[in-house]
Design a protein around this motif. Sequence first.
Motif, short mmCIF file in Angstrom:
data_model
loop_
_atom_site.label_atom_id
_atom_site.label_comp_id
_atom_site.label_asym_id
_atom_site.label_seq_id
_atom_site.Cartn_x
_atom_site.Cartn_y
_atom_site.Cartn_z
N ILE A 187 -3.22 -8.07 17.60
CA ILE A 187 -2.87 -8.84 16.99
C ILE A 187 -1.52 -8.78 16.00
O ILE A 187 -1.68 -8.45 15.13
CB ILE A 187 -3.66 -8.72 16.13
CG1 ILE A 187 -5.47 -9.27 16.84
CG2 ILE A 187 -4.67 -9.72 15.08
CD1 ILE A 187 -5.88 -10.09 18.26
N ASN A 199 -0.05 -13.32 10.92
CA ASN A 199 0.02 -14.74 10.90
C ASN A 199 -1.15 -15.21 11.96
O ASN A 199 -0.22 -16.00 12.33
CB ASN A 199 1.12 -15.58 9.46
CG ASN A 199 0.97 -14.67 9.16
OD1 ASN A 199 0.42 -14.27 8.00
ND2 ASN A 199 2.13 -14.47 8.34
N TYR A 200 -1.92 -14.51 12.39
CA TYR A 200 -2.17 -14.92 13.76
C TYR A 200 -3.02 -15.75 13.96
O TYR A 200 -4.04 -16.20 14.00
CB TYR A 200 -2.84 -13.96 14.33
CG TYR A 200 -3.03 -13.28 16.23
CD1 TYR A 200 -2.57 -13.20 16.71
CD2 TYR A 200 -3.78 -13.86 16.15
CE1 TYR A 200 -1.39 -13.47 18.31
CE2 TYR A 200 -4.37 -14.13 18.45
CZ TYR A 200 -3.11 -13.12 18.93
OH TYR A 200 -3.71 -13.61 20.03
N HIS A 201 -2.73 -16.31 15.29
CA HIS A 201 -3.30 -18.24 15.72
C HIS A 201 -3.10 -17.45 17.84
O HIS A 201 -1.05 -18.04 17.42
CB HIS A 201 -3.42 -18.88 15.46
CG HIS A 201 -4.87 -19.91 16.25
ND1 HIS A 201 -3.83 -20.68 17.16
CD2 HIS A 201 -5.65 -20.36 16.36
CE1 HIS A 201 -4.91 -21.24 17.55
NE2 HIS A 201 -6.23 -21.03 17.30
N ARG A 202 -4.21 -17.19 18.25
CA ARG A 202 -3.45 -17.34 19.46
C ARG A 202 -2.57 -18.16 20.35
O ARG A 202 -1.56 -17.84 20.72
CB ARG A 202 -5.24 -17.23 20.42
CG ARG A 202 -4.77 -16.92 22.22
CD ARG A 202 -5.72 -16.99 22.53
NE ARG A 202 -6.09 -16.44 23.85
CZ ARG A 202 -6.45 -15.83 24.58
NH1 ARG A 202 -8.05 -15.67 23.99
NH2 ARG A 202 -6.49 -15.46 25.82
N ALA A 203 -2.99 -19.27 19.92
CA ALA A 203 -1.90 -20.17 20.38
C ALA A 203 -0.24 -20.53 20.51
O ALA A 203 0.37 -20.80 20.73
CB ALA A 203 -2.34 -22.35 20.49
N ASP A 204 -0.34 -19.79 18.71
CA ASP A 204 0.87 -19.93 18.42
C ASP A 204 1.59 -18.69 19.01
O ASP A 204 3.24 -18.54 18.60
CB ASP A 204 1.05 -19.13 16.78
CG ASP A 204 0.64 -20.75 15.92
OD1 ASP A 204 0.20 -21.36 16.52
OD2 ASP A 204 -0.29 -20.38 14.23
N HIS A 205 1.84 -17.69 20.02
CA HIS A 205 1.55 -16.82 20.71
C HIS A 205 2.35 -16.72 21.49
O HIS A 205 2.79 -15.69 22.70
CB HIS A 205 1.32 -15.68 20.49
CG HIS A 205 1.77 -14.30 19.93
ND1 HIS A 205 2.74 -13.87 19.60
CD2 HIS A 205 2.25 -13.02 20.91
CE1 HIS A 205 3.31 -12.44 19.95
NE2 HIS A 205 2.55 -12.19 21.13
N GLU A 206 1.81 -17.80 22.64
CA GLU A 206 2.40 -18.19 23.63
C GLU A 206 4.02 -17.84 23.59
O GLU A 206 4.39 -18.48 23.09
CB GLU A 206 1.56 -19.44 23.78
CG GLU A 206 0.38 -19.28 24.40
CD GLU A 206 -0.17 -18.87 25.47
OE1 GLU A 206 0.36 -18.43 25.99
OE2 GLU A 206 -1.16 -18.16 25.48
N LYS A 256 -7.78 -18.77 3.27
CA LYS A 256 -9.18 -19.37 4.19
C LYS A 256 -9.56 -18.27 4.98
O LYS A 256 -8.97 -17.76 5.99
CB LYS A 256 -8.64 -20.34 5.09
CG LYS A 256 -9.62 -21.56 5.51
CD LYS A 256 -8.91 -22.20 6.08
CE LYS A 256 -9.55 -23.71 6.22
NZ LYS A 256 -9.14 -24.66 6.97
N ARG A 288 0.29 -10.02 24.66
CA ARG A 288 -0.57 -11.19 24.25
C ARG A 288 -1.55 -11.07 24.40
O ARG A 288 -3.18 -11.67 23.25
CB ARG A 288 -0.32 -11.88 25.54
CG ARG A 288 0.89 -13.10 25.09
CD ARG A 288 0.60 -14.81 26.20
NE ARG A 288 1.33 -14.46 27.68
CZ ARG A 288 2.12 -14.05 28.00
NH1 ARG A 288 2.92 -14.28 27.33
NH2 ARG A 288 1.96 -14.24 29.14
N PRO A 332 -3.18 -21.57 3.36
CA PRO A 332 -3.45 -20.90 4.45
C PRO A 332 -3.65 -19.17 4.26
O PRO A 332 -4.16 -18.98 6.10
CB PRO A 332 -1.99 -21.27 5.85
CG PRO A 332 -1.84 -22.06 4.88
CD PRO A 332 -1.76 -22.06 3.36
#
Length: 454
Positions: free
Chosen positions: A18, A21-28, A168, A14, A165
């Motif tokens: 990286i 298709n990363y977003h930190r919250a999605d990897h919890e 962006k 965590r 997405p």
Amino acid sequence: MNQSEIERVEQYDRDHIIHPNYHRADHEGAIVYASGKGAVLTDIRGNQYIDGLSSLWNVAVGHGRAELGAAAAEQMSTLGASNAYTGYANIPSIKLTERLLSLVYSNMSGVYYANSGSEANDFAMKAARYYWYINGNPDKVKVISRTEAYHGGTMAATAITGMAPFHKGFGPEPPEFIQVSTCYPYRCEACGSTGSCKADCADVIAAAIEREGADTVAAVIAEPVHGAGGVIPPCDGYWPRLREICDRYGVLLIADEVITGFGRTGKWFALDHWGVHPDIMTFAKAVTSAYVPLSGFIMSKDVHGAIMDGSADAKFMIGCTNSAHPTACAVALRNLQIFDDEDLVARADAMGRKLQVGLGRLIEMPNVGNVRGLGLMAAVEVVADKATKRSYAPAEGISGKLVKALRERGVVTRAKGESILFAPPLVITDAQLDTIVNATGDAIEAVVRGTNAP
Ligand SMILES: Cc1ncc(COP(=O)(O)O)c(C=O)c1O
């Protein structure tokens, strides 16, 4: 691994990796996989899951194939790596090329190897431009692609990818890439899904070529069946019409078979469903069942001829250090041998029909708007209102909830919007398919009714 080591590696991941298709919250709560066998994956905590998407549409022969390890080890201890730049070659890549050309569309005669699907698409588009350059049309450079398309993560592959997405934060993209609407039968604007489909949705491509000027357009690129964009098979007339449009305007047709290649749809290559031959097709993923990276593009005799006859002052200068990598090609050959030994394309067809029938029954559920697919790739689209086909607001986070609910029921997969996507390994068993279908029904029920308890 003991509990503290498990927690340490999960935390280290965590903190430092990286992911795509990363977003930190999605990897919890990410799963750390430890092993796999057939269609089943096991994580470092000992939990088991049915792999509903063959990892990323690619582990066709299933997990834990010692034969592929042995093929890699044998090649690595003979000639693990060697450069295949002009002037050099190796046996596994020559044998693999013979095998591929015996399997693909009969109009094809040349192969270029790369490492990933993104690269294959980039290079295929460069090949299309080069073809026109060599043929005295250097202004034919534009590439037309479609909404809902996923073609990869490099700059040009992103430019032809049709999902917002992915764009962006990464612009501006290279110019000369034009996007038009796709064929999405459930939500078709051309025929209104009235059942009177004449594949008129393909005409947006003809209109785009006319608007841009056929003398500026090099190629149209499309997935035979959209994958990551929602597993969307086109209407039956679509691909023949695309072929006819490209012929009419003198534009190359590139089929991105990175997902659909190698049996996924119940045929070796998907355009065989409609009797269409592309000018260039790209492949990756299942060619090695993803045990090692390998991709490439295969070209028609015509495109191949342009490269073979290219002038000495305009050589086909696409470099790729690992092109025709001997170990990757040896694994691909062994992988395709497994396809033969276990009759996996016929199996994909048979199990695919079972999957489509099983998931098809979910259409009776009040919030299932559409169930679609071809062979062993399928999608179940959940809607807020079945009568109007209204989707849930993105803020509802339905897709994340569906994936989580499925995971709690022992099936890992992905979703696009409100569509849950499936593409299990071609070796999946009857019982495992039944589990996928039952878990999907239960997960939808729980998420939609707000009773998210497994
Ligand atoms: C249809 C299609 N094309 C291209 C790609 C890109 O492949 P890679 O991720 O190997 O670059 C993908 C990846 O999922 C894909 O689904």
